[in-house]
Scaffold this motif. Structure first.
Motif, PDB file in Angstrom:
ATOM      1  N   THR A  33      58.984  14.339  17.866  1.00  0.00           N
ATOM      2  CA  THR A  33      57.568  14.638  17.642  1.00  0.00           C
ATOM      3  C   THR A  33      56.891  14.988  18.958  1.00  0.00           C
ATOM      4  OG1 THR A  33      57.117  12.254  17.808  1.00  0.00           O
ATOM      5  CG2 THR A  33      57.249  13.202  15.589  1.00  0.00           C
ATOM      6  N   ILE A  34      56.082  16.032  18.900  1.00  0.00           N
ATOM      7  CA  ILE A  34      55.264  16.439  20.038  1.00  0.00           C
ATOM      8  C   ILE A  34      53.810  16.439  19.596  1.00  0.00           C
ATOM      9  CG2 ILE A  34      54.704  18.300  21.650  1.00  0.00           C
ATOM     10  CD1 ILE A  34      57.581  19.217  21.508  1.00  0.00           C
ATOM     11  N   ASP A  65      57.047  11.162  20.741  1.00  0.00           N
ATOM     12  CA  ASP A  65      58.026  11.357  21.812  1.00  0.00           C
ATOM     13  C   ASP A  65      57.459  12.053  23.047  1.00  0.00           C
ATOM     14  OD1 ASP A  65      60.303  10.242  20.436  1.00  0.00           O
ATOM     15  OD2 ASP A  65      60.243  12.017  19.158  1.00  0.00           O
ATOM     16  N   LEU A  66      56.545  12.991  22.843  1.00  0.00           N
ATOM     17  CA  LEU A  66      56.018  13.780  23.961  1.00  0.00           C
ATOM     18  C   LEU A  66      54.554  14.087  23.702  1.00  0.00           C
ATOM     19  CD1 LEU A  66      56.435  15.516  26.558  1.00  0.00           C
ATOM     20  CD2 LEU A  66      57.229  17.368  25.068  1.00  0.00           C
ATOM     21  N   VAL A  67      53.696  13.836  24.695  1.00  0.00           N
ATOM     22  CA  VAL A  67      52.259  14.106  24.581  1.00  0.00           C
ATOM     23  C   VAL A  67      51.882  15.177  25.590  1.00  0.00           C
ATOM     24  CG1 VAL A  67      49.925  13.147  24.619  1.00  0.00           C
ATOM     25  CG2 VAL A  67      51.848  11.708  23.884  1.00  0.00           C
ATOM     26  N   LEU A  68      51.306  16.274  25.085  1.00  0.00           N
ATOM     27  CA  LEU A  68      50.817  17.368  25.916  1.00  0.00           C
ATOM     28  C   LEU A  68      49.295  17.392  25.851  1.00  0.00           C
ATOM     29  CD1 LEU A  68      53.264  20.154  24.677  1.00  0.00           C
ATOM     30  CD2 LEU A  68      53.547  18.677  26.684  1.00  0.00           C
ATOM     31  N   ALA A 350      63.313   9.802  24.362  1.00  0.00           N
ATOM     32  CA  ALA A 350      63.603  10.961  23.510  1.00  0.00           C
ATOM     33  C   ALA A 350      62.775  12.164  23.943  1.00  0.00           C
ATOM     34  CB  ALA A 350      63.327  10.625  22.048  1.00  0.00           C
ATOM     35  N   GLY A 351      61.547  11.909  24.408  1.00  0.00           N
ATOM     36  CA  GLY A 351      60.693  12.986  24.890  1.00  0.00           C
ATOM     37  C   GLY A 351      61.250  13.655  26.130  1.00  0.00           C
ATOM     38  N   ARG A 352      61.978  12.891  26.935  1.00  0.00           N
ATOM     39  CA  ARG A 352      62.612  13.477  28.123  1.00  0.00           C
ATOM     40  C   ARG A 352      63.612  14.554  27.709  1.00  0.00           C
ATOM     41  NH1 ARG A 352      63.120  11.553  33.258  1.00  0.00           N
ATOM     42  NH2 ARG A 352      62.368   9.490  32.631  1.00  0.00           N
ATOM     43  N   HIS A 353      64.329  14.305  26.614  1.00  0.00           N
ATOM     44  CA  HIS A 353      65.290  15.296  26.125  1.00  0.00           C
ATOM     45  C   HIS A 353      64.571  16.526  25.570  1.00  0.00           C
ATOM     46  CE1 HIS A 353      68.801  12.793  26.753  1.00  0.00           C
ATOM     47  NE2 HIS A 353      68.211  11.788  26.121  1.00  0.00           N
ATOM     48  N   ARG A 357      64.921  20.543  26.818  1.00  0.00           N
ATOM     49  CA  ARG A 357      65.077  21.712  25.954  1.00  0.00           C
ATOM     50  C   ARG A 357      63.982  22.732  26.210  1.00  0.00           C
ATOM     51  NH1 ARG A 357      64.779  19.895  20.100  1.00  0.00           N
ATOM     52  NH2 ARG A 357      65.013  22.146  19.749  1.00  0.00           N
ATOM     53  N   MET A 358      62.760  22.240  26.374  1.00  0.00           N
ATOM     54  CA  MET A 358      61.630  23.139  26.592  1.00  0.00           C
ATOM     55  C   MET A 358      61.771  23.952  27.866  1.00  0.00           C
ATOM     56  SD  MET A 358      58.509  20.628  25.372  1.00  0.00           S
ATOM     57  CE  MET A 358      57.318  21.441  26.437  1.00  0.00           C
TER      58      MET A 358
END
Length: 418
Positions: A33-34, A65-68, A350-353, A357-358
């Motif tokens: 999830t982002i 997992d990742l916050v922008l 998980a966000g690091r992975h 990819r990004m």
């Protein structure tokens, strides 16, 4: 690996948000999830009750997992540009498969049909919109009624509901970006977006929770309605004087800007439209700055408010004045380009992975650490750095670190155990 995108404010993150998060993962079948999250100031033209790093931590503790960060250039805009900026960020990641948004209707088909018809805003619709605006209606109501005139069968009252409105603009933005992201929607549960009363034992709107906090000043009453991670963060931020934050914390710097700017200078600022600069100068002498009335920003909004100008419109305008952001900086031509970078506020293991990819497929640069050179290179990022400095003026005792925190603060990282 499937990744779903969320567009959030989390002001504060509550049990309704957690329900939406879990349902989003379920209906999308996503592994990752982002979240694209507004920074220090929000879509209704308000300061966040707690800062962006704290709210990013709440999101990570819940399981995101990742916050922008959604740049302030978009985060305090009306629905069209707010949605476009957020969708351009998810699209730019190159790895988001789906978008899952909450809506009052919970039905995607009719919203998609409206989006298909409205993507290019046909001339007939534009004429209908101008007709509705001439009646004195605020823009959101005029927009919904104009669509209903243009597309018989569309219920303007349904379209005007806040989450349905945003959902429509997410769908339009996806088309304008020619994005392959698949939209999904989940019915908002038990509490309306602006509902101030609590009618459920575990779910309440962020509006209702903020009302409790600002009127009664007690965090304990929020316990049944927020995840434990949210409460932990709120307790810490309150203890150090960084929360809760509201508009009145900025009354003096706002007054300084209003008094310092001429009517001509005010007219150059974003959201100062239709001669509002003259109305502002007219009502300023009517403010009561001492005695029992207090709440200067509330007074000012009350004096400026008309049928035409909603509270949200006025708050957005006052915020742009506070931050000295001009029409030229935020013109449609500038906003149409989408986000020029992706600013990382926080990530899990998980966000690091996801970030790895990004880095191979992202359409724009990824920024994990901000410095003077990067803020100079991106005007939107410079606006965010300035917004953080102004936001810190609302703290009990702002430090140098608070004022320039964008330069000092790395992304929030949670370990597996957290």
């Amino acid at each position: 690996m499937k990744t779903t995108g969320l567009i959030v404010e989390y002001n504060p993150l509550h049990n309704g948000h957690e329900y939406h998060f879990l349902e989003s993962k379920r209906v999308s079948g996503a592994d990752g999830t982002i979240a694209v999250m507004s920074g220090q100031f929000l879509q209704r033209g308000e300061p966040a009750m707690v800062g962006k790093w704290a709210r990013a931590e709440m999101a990570l503790r819940m399981g995101v997992d990742l916050v922008l960060e959604l740049p302030i250039a978009y985060s305090t805009q009306p629905a069209e540009w707010f949605a476009y900026g957020a969708m351009s960020a998810l699209h730019a990641t190159g790895i988001v498969d789906s978008l899952c948004f909450g809506s009052e209707s919970g039905e995607l088909q009719w919203l998609q049909a409206v989006a298909d018809a409205m993507c290019d805003e046909p001339e007939a619709f534009q004429r209908a919109l101008q007709d509705e605006l001439k009646t004195g209606l605020p823009y959101p109501a005029a927009y919904s009624r104009a669509i209903a005139r243009h597309l018989p069968g569309v219920d303007p009252s349904e379209l005007a509901k806040p989450n349905n409105t945003l959902g429509l603009h997410y769908l339009i933005a996806l088309q304008r970006l020619n994005s392959s992201i698949k939209p999904l929607t989940i019915t908002r549960q038990k509490s309306g977006y602006n509902q101030t009363e609590i009618t459920d034992q575990s779910i309440a709107s962020a509006t209702a929770l903020r009302r409790i906090l600002f009127e009664r000043g007690t965090l304990e009453e929020l316990v049944p309605f927020v995840p434990s991670g949210t409460m932990k963060v709120l307790q810490r931020e309150t203890a150090v004087g960084r929360a809760p934050i509201e508009w009145e914390h900025y009354a003096k710097p706002l007054l300084l800007q209003l008094l310092h700017h001429s009517t001509h200078q005010l007219a150059e600022l974003h959201e100062v439209t239709e001669g509002l600069e003259h109305r502002i100068k007219h009502v300023l002498p009517q403010l009561s700055l001492s005695g029992g009335s207090g709440r200067i920003v509330e007074q000012l909004i009350g004096l400026l408010k008309t049928k035409r100008y909603t509270r949200t419109k006025l708050q957005r305008m006052l915020l742009r004045i506070l931050l000295n952001q001009t029409k030229a900086q935020l013109s449609p031509a500038v906003l149409r380009q989408g986000v020029p970078y992706l600013r990382v506020l926080g990530f899990s293991p998980a966000g690091r992975h996801l970030l790895k990819r990004m880095k191979h497929v992202s359409k724009v640069p990824i920024i994990t650490n901000v410095n003077a050179a990067s803020s100079e290179a991106y005007p939107f990022l410079q606006m965010d750095v300035q917004a953080t400095s102004v936001y810190a003026l609302g703290f009990d005792a702002a430090t140098k670190h608070d004022l320039f925190r964008d330069y000092y603060e790395p992304p929030v990282q949670l370990s597996q155990s957290e």
